[in-house]
Design a protein around this motif. Structure first.
Motif, short mmCIF file in Angstrom:
data_model
loop_
_atom_site.label_atom_id
_atom_site.label_comp_id
_atom_site.label_asym_id
_atom_site.label_seq_id
_atom_site.Cartn_x
_atom_site.Cartn_y
_atom_site.Cartn_z
N UNK A 68 -1.28 -0.68 -12.53
CA UNK A 68 -2.55 -1.08 -11.90
C UNK A 68 -2.45 -2.48 -11.31
N UNK A 69 -1.77 -3.39 -12.02
CA UNK A 69 -1.60 -4.75 -11.51
C UNK A 69 -0.78 -4.76 -10.22
N UNK A 70 0.27 -3.96 -10.21
CA UNK A 70 1.12 -3.90 -9.02
C UNK A 70 0.33 -3.37 -7.82
N UNK A 71 -0.47 -2.36 -8.03
CA UNK A 71 -1.27 -1.80 -6.94
C UNK A 71 -2.29 -2.82 -6.46
N UNK A 72 -2.92 -3.51 -7.40
CA UNK A 72 -3.91 -4.52 -7.03
C UNK A 72 -3.28 -5.66 -6.24
N UNK A 73 -2.10 -6.13 -6.66
CA UNK A 73 -1.39 -7.16 -5.92
C UNK A 73 -1.05 -6.68 -4.51
N UNK A 74 -0.52 -5.47 -4.41
CA UNK A 74 -0.13 -4.92 -3.11
C UNK A 74 -1.33 -4.84 -2.18
N UNK A 75 -2.47 -4.43 -2.72
CA UNK A 75 -3.67 -4.21 -1.90
C UNK A 75 -4.22 -5.49 -1.30
N UNK A 76 -3.84 -6.65 -1.83
CA UNK A 76 -4.29 -7.90 -1.23
C UNK A 76 -3.61 -8.16 0.11
#
Length: 321
Positions: A68-76
């Motif tokens: 979830x953290x990786x997806x959130x970082x990518x989405x920025x």
């Protein structure tokens, strides 16, 4: 001077300015001063994006993050896409995550592998809109070996003599999975997927970056199958010449993975090489990948790529680039 961040302090992380430290002559930088478990500020995003466009690939070490953290970082940084056009084994609940897992590849490809393609490649250029950027997180890594290398395709173009630049500027190339010589077994599940659902695109050999305006030599052994309008012999000779320039060690950087390392690269201006030193060792290596929705490449003459087979690859959210 390095910046020290308390791992349990959200306030400190949100106020930190990323420190960017170049690691090679033409490509690559380490980023410190941020904890990717915490939401990035707009200023941090702007600093990281600017560094990405300048250095092409960024390395964040000691990041203890989950899917979830990786997806959130990518989405920025853009719209996160599904894991891969041919992936049907994403972790449950995380369809954006591609598991780069050596334990699964023997079944997919009919041989022990540590990436779907152990040749220099830019991610999924068979698509009409290849990913704009890629994020790769290390989970399980071997004690020795398993390094990944990246090369700067802008530097490769700039390294060509002027007559070859002019020639490359007017050429177009067909990209398909496996390039000229696919590495997987003909009866593997992956080969069956590429045959029943082909994805093929004609791209300009020289791509103009939509943000920086830089020109890159947009061909790699992993996907580029032939140059359009030339005989097979002519195409092979010119591709070999271009591939030699793309893979020139002077334009590269090499990463020694450790658990918790995150690599973030501009897929519009780089190619990378998965490890080949682990084949037949039965070593476990597990990384997790996310990709950002890309634009349709455009050449120096303004002509865009042309889809031969396959649709655009889009995500469901929105973001910047």
């Amino acid at each position: 001077m390095s910046v020290t961040i308390e791992k349990d302090s959200t306030a400190a992380d949100s106020a930190a300015t990323p420190e960017i430290s170049p690691v090679a002559g033409h490509i690559g930088a380490e980023v410190t001063g941020v904890d990717l478990r915490h939401s990035l500020t707009d200023a941090q995003v702007d600093a990281i994006r600017a560094a990405l466009h300048r250095y092409k690939v960024l390395f964040f070490h000691d990041q203890q993050i989950a899917h979830a953290d990786q997806i959130a970082f990518s989405a920025r940084f853009g719209t996160v896409t599904p894991s891969h056009p041919y992936d049907d084994e994403a972790p449950e609940g995380f369809p954006e995550i591609l598991a780069v897992d050596s334990r699964k590849y023997a079944k997919r490809f009919g041989k022990v592998k540590y990436s779907y393609d152990n040749k220099w490649h830019t991610d999924v250029t068979a698509l009409i809109n290849p990913p704009a950027a890629t994020v790769l997180r290390a989970d399980i890594v071997p004690e020795q070996g398993g390094d990944t290398q990246w090369t700067n395709l802008v530097a490769a173009y700039n390294g060509l003599p002027q007559p070859l630049k002019l020639l490359a500027d007017g050429l177009r190339a067909e990209h398909r999975f496996g390039g000229r010589h696919p590495q997987w077994s003909h009866d593997s599940s992956y080969a069956q997927k590429t045959q029943t659902n082909p994805i093929v695109t004609e791209h300009p050999v020289v791509r103009v970056h939509p943000v920086t305006g830089e020109r890159s030599l947009f061909v790699t052994p992993g996907f580029t199958a032939r140059l359009v309008g030339l005989s097979s012999a002519q195409s092979d000779r010119l591709l070999d010449l271009f591939f030699d320039e793309v893979t020139n060690p002077a334009y590269t950087v090499r990463l020694r993975w450790r658990a918790g390392t995150v690599a973030f690269w501009d897929n519009r201006a780089t190619a990378h090489l998965a490890p080949t030193d682990l084949d037949d060792t039965q070593t476990t290596r597990v990384l997790y990948r996310t990709t950002l929705e890309g634009d349709i490449p455009v050449g120096p003459d303004g002509s865009a790529s042309l889809s031969i087979a396959g649709a655009e690859f889009r995500g469901t959210g929105s973001g910047g680039n």
